[in-house]
Design an enzyme around this catalytic site. Structure first.
Site, PDB file in Angstrom:
ATOM      1  CB  SER A  74      -0.831   0.064   1.424  1.00  0.00           C
ATOM      2  OG  SER A  74      -1.924  -0.727   1.190  1.00  0.00           O
ATOM      3  CD  GLU A 123       0.288  19.927  -7.305  1.00  0.00           C
ATOM      4  OE1 GLU A 123       0.399  19.029  -6.659  1.00  0.00           O
ATOM      5  OE2 GLU A 123       1.002  20.986  -7.531  1.00  0.00           O
ATOM      6  CB  SER A 124      -5.433  15.982  -4.307  1.00  0.00           C
ATOM      7  OG  SER A 124      -6.219  16.921  -4.421  1.00  0.00           O
ATOM      8  CG  HIS A 171      -4.413   0.219  -2.068  1.00  0.00           C
ATOM      9  ND1 HIS A 171      -3.773   0.451  -0.711  1.00  0.00           N
ATOM     10  CD2 HIS A 171      -5.323   1.260  -2.060  1.00  0.00           C
ATOM     11  CE1 HIS A 171      -4.077   1.480  -0.054  1.00  0.00           C
ATOM     12  NE2 HIS A 171      -4.979   1.990  -1.061  1.00  0.00           N
ATOM     13  CB  CYS A 187      -7.408  20.218  -7.488  1.00  0.00           C
ATOM     14  SG  CYS A 187      -6.142  20.699  -6.045  1.00  0.00           S
TER      15      CYS A 187
END
Lengths: 131, 131
Positions: free
Chosen positions: A57, A64-65, A70, A85
């Site tokens: 993981s 930007e996020s 996984h 974004c």
């Protein structure tokens, strides 16, 4: 309608990838960092973990996020998300890096996040006391 | 068909939440950690960042995948993802914690990740050399 959204969220489903790569946390971290840079993202932090007996993981937090992965090496499958974004982001470049790195078959789904929010009146806030 | 998937991925779109809460990285981190525990998740690490002038990005890495949040306080909007695997996970409990904590209006979308993968033959791997 994409212009009306605050964020672009790519859902990537990858099958038939190399199981040894899918179990290599360090290699996957390098691959996602490379993808983030290709997308013009500003990397803040990355966190990758290997699980027993196998599986990885990982999260790359970007200004930007985020990017996440996984993996289920025993199924040769990986679930990847790219959430961004900002108009300067090149998600397609990130996808190309991931596709080239992992191989296998890929299915993409894009979700517009915050769709329609800009239609409402933006409310500048006096938030100096917060955080 | 959910039984055929490897992971459950909840997409939460939240509008009309309290903008001050959406700008409070510490409070949001506590909220998502509480949601993770409510879902029976094993928390591995959380990373939360506040952005200037406002907005928060946060990730909670759990053994069962991740929770993420990105907020736009000026639009009273938050984008939350809850990605889990494993039969013991109680996603509905996590959603209840988030809904109660953030208020506002919520739209949910659930995506099954790794759909159909189990139909293919699982291949136990000799991966001891990896990682």
């Amino acid at each position: 309608m994409r212009e009306q959204a605050l964020g672009r969220h790519l859902i990537l489903e990858i099958w038939d990838a190399d199981p040894h790569l899918l179990d290599d946390a360090h290699a996957l971290e390098q691959l996602l960092l490379q993808a983030a840079r290709a997308a013009n993202a500003t990397v803040i932090q990355s966190v990758f973990h290997h699980f027993s007996p196998y599986g990885v993981s990982g999260v790359v937090v970007i200004a930007e996020s985020h990017l996440t992965i996984h993996t289920w090496p025993e199924y040769r499958y990986a679930a990847i998300d790219i959430f961004t974004c900002g108009p300067k982001m090149d998600l397609e470049a990130a996808v190309e890096v991931i596709a080239a790195g992992l191989g296998g078959r890929m299915v993409q789904l894009e979700i517009s996040r915050g769709q329609g929010v800009r239609r409402a009146q933006r409310q500048p806030l006096a938030l100096s006391a917060a955080q």
